[in-house]
Design an enzyme around this catalytic site. Structure first.
Site, PDB file in Angstrom:
ATOM      1  CG  ASN A   1      -1.151 -12.890  -0.989  1.00  0.00           C
ATOM      2  OD1 ASN A   1      -1.172 -14.115  -1.102  1.00  0.00           O
ATOM      3  ND2 ASN A   1      -0.499 -12.100  -1.834  1.00  0.00           N
ATOM      4  CD1 TRP A   2      -1.755 -15.998   5.012  1.00  0.00           C
ATOM      5  CD2 TRP A   2      -1.451 -18.164   5.490  1.00  0.00           C
ATOM      6  NE1 TRP A   2      -2.198 -16.209   6.291  1.00  0.00           N
ATOM      7  CE2 TRP A   2      -2.022 -17.542   6.616  1.00  0.00           C
ATOM      8  CE3 TRP A   2      -1.179 -19.532   5.559  1.00  0.00           C
ATOM      9  CZ2 TRP A   2      -2.319 -18.219   7.793  1.00  0.00           C
ATOM     10  CZ3 TRP A   2      -1.476 -20.217   6.721  1.00  0.00           C
ATOM     11  CH2 TRP A   2      -2.037 -19.561   7.837  1.00  0.00           C
ATOM     12  CE  LYS A   3       3.127 -11.738  -0.698  1.00  0.00           C
ATOM     13  NZ  LYS A   3       4.038 -10.743  -1.190  1.00  0.00           N
TER      14      LYS A   3
ATOM     15  CG  HIS B   1      -0.092 -10.347  -5.787  1.00  0.00           C
ATOM     16  ND1 HIS B   1       1.271 -10.266  -5.916  1.00  0.00           N
ATOM     17  CD2 HIS B   1      -0.385  -9.926  -4.529  1.00  0.00           C
ATOM     18  CE1 HIS B   1       1.779  -9.814  -4.775  1.00  0.00           C
ATOM     19  NE2 HIS B   1       0.793  -9.598  -3.921  1.00  0.00           N
TER      20      HIS B   1
ATOM     21  CD  GLU C   1       4.538 -11.471  -4.649  1.00  0.00           C
ATOM     22  OE1 GLU C   1       3.857 -12.461  -4.324  1.00  0.00           O
ATOM     23  OE2 GLU C   1       4.981 -10.651  -3.812  1.00  0.00           O
TER      24      GLU C   1
ATOM     25  CD  GLU D   1      -1.069  -5.778  -2.828  1.00  0.00           C
ATOM     26  OE1 GLU D   1      -1.016  -6.011  -1.621  1.00  0.00           O
ATOM     27  OE2 GLU D   1      -0.819  -6.625  -3.698  1.00  0.00           O
TER      28      GLU D   1
ATOM     29  N   GLY E   1       6.673  -6.315   0.484  1.00  0.00           N
ATOM     30  CA  GLY E   1       7.727  -7.133   1.084  1.00  0.00           C
ATOM     31  C   GLY E   1       9.026  -6.390   1.337  1.00  0.00           C
TER      32      GLY E   1
ATOM     33  CB  SER F   1       5.584  -2.797   3.853  1.00  0.00           C
ATOM     34  OG  SER F   1       6.522  -3.452   3.019  1.00  0.00           O
TER      35      SER F   1
ATOM     36  N   GLY G   1       0.561  -9.148   3.196  1.00  0.00           N
ATOM     37  CA  GLY G   1       1.353 -10.329   2.874  1.00  0.00           C
ATOM     38  C   GLY G   1       2.019 -10.889   4.115  1.00  0.00           C
ATOM     39  N   GLY G   2       3.293 -10.545   4.292  1.00  0.00           N
ATOM     40  CA  GLY G   2       4.105 -11.134   5.358  1.00  0.00           C
ATOM     41  C   GLY G   2       3.454 -11.111   6.739  1.00  0.00           C
TER      42      GLY G   2
HETATM   43  C1  PEP Z   1       1.231  -8.528  -0.892  1.00  0.00           C
HETATM   44  O1  PEP Z   1       1.998  -9.304  -1.436  1.00  0.00           O
HETATM   45  O2  PEP Z   1       0.054  -8.449  -1.302  1.00  0.00           O
HETATM   46  C2  PEP Z   1       1.733  -7.718   0.193  1.00  0.00           C
HETATM   47  C3  PEP Z   1       1.074  -6.640   0.499  1.00  0.00           C
HETATM   48  O3  PEP Z   1       2.872  -8.146   0.819  1.00  0.00           O
HETATM   49  P1  PEP Z   1       3.578  -7.489   2.123  1.00  0.00           P
HETATM   50  O4  PEP Z   1       2.485  -7.114   3.083  1.00  0.00           O
HETATM   51  O5  PEP Z   1       4.460  -8.553   2.645  1.00  0.00           O
HETATM   52  O6  PEP Z   1       4.293  -6.275   1.637  1.00  0.00           O
END
Ligand code: PEP
Length: 251
Positions: free
Chosen positions: A12-14, A98, A100, A168, A174, A213, A234-235
């Protein structure tokens, strides 16, 4: 990892990535064959990059997805994007719900359920996100929140082919924090029970991703947990080396 379920590593590049990010995506495409035995790969870039990435990915071992959609197919909804438009651009899966989006846009379980149905209407796979906040966890409400979000966000008609659940914990997204493997096993086991009771054989076979994470250094441990069928990342999905290393961590 449930033996019969092929893992999915979804990035997920957001709201990250300009046209120049195509070089990083190329590196993912180039490295994908090496990890194809381990997991399916999906990258969900910002909507602006979907069509270009999907063109590049044609015939390769990385699928392209989207991060959200509107429940309607068309209409007067300025700035929104229909699932049909995303599928037309080349998205084969769409993330909905999600945390967010739930937090920033006040999205309810009912809206997320409608979005999942819109994803199906467009012929794509819905990746439905659920997870508790830190305050809910501290109050001992994790399982109640997970049950409520699953019941409310997953439409009737969910199958192992048209829907993926992503657990999640919001406090792990994050932050660099992750639940213990024991916690993940307990919560994924609970999700599996709920899915099986509602969707029968499809609930047994449905993918349950862990997200929050995930990085190369913890992927193998998390992906080895029972009922963890891959990750939503994500990241660490922004860098090809990290994304591919996470997939290599699948058992
Ligand atoms: C996400 O936003 O779906 C996520 C898992 O982010 P991160 O891996 O950066 O915690």
């Amino acid at each position: 990892m449930t033996d019969a379920i092929r893992p999915l590593i979804a990035g997920n590049w957001k709201m990250n990535g300009l046209k120049a990010a195509a070089a990083e995506f190329d590196a993912m495409l180039n490295g994908a064959a090496e990890v194809a035995g381990k997991a399916d790969l999906l990258v969900c870039p910002p909507a602006t990059l979907i069509a270009a990435f999907a063109d590049k990915a044609h015939g390769k071992k990385v699928a392209v997805g989207a991060q959200d959609c509107h429940p309607k197919a068309s209409g007067a909804h300025t700035g929104d994007i229909a699932a049909e438009m995303l599928a037309d651009a080349g998205a084969t899966a769409i993330i909905v719900g999600h945390s967010e989006r739930r937090a920033d846009h006040g999205e309810s379980d009912a809206l997320i359920r409608q979005k999942a149905e819109a994803v199906w209407r467009a012929g794509a796979v819905a990746i439905v996100c659920i997870g508790e906040t830190q305050a809910q966890r501290d109050a001992g409400q994790t399982l109640d929140i997970v049950r409520g979000q699953l019941n409310g966000s997953l439409p009737d008609g969910s199958t192992a082919a048209n829907l993926v659940v992503a657990y999640e914990p919001v406090w792990a997204i994050g932050t660099g924090l992750t639940p213990t493997s024991e916690d993940v096993e307990q919560i994924h086991g609970f999700i599996r029970e709920l899915l099986t009771s509602r969707f029968k054989a499809d609930g047994v076979a449905m993918r349950i991703l862990y997200g929050g994470s995930v990085k190369p250094s913890n992927a193998a441990e998390l992906m080895a947990v029972k009922n963890v069928n891959g990750a939503l990342v994500g990241g660490a999905s922004l860098k090809a080396a990290d994304f591919l290393a996470i997939a290599k961590g699948c058992p």
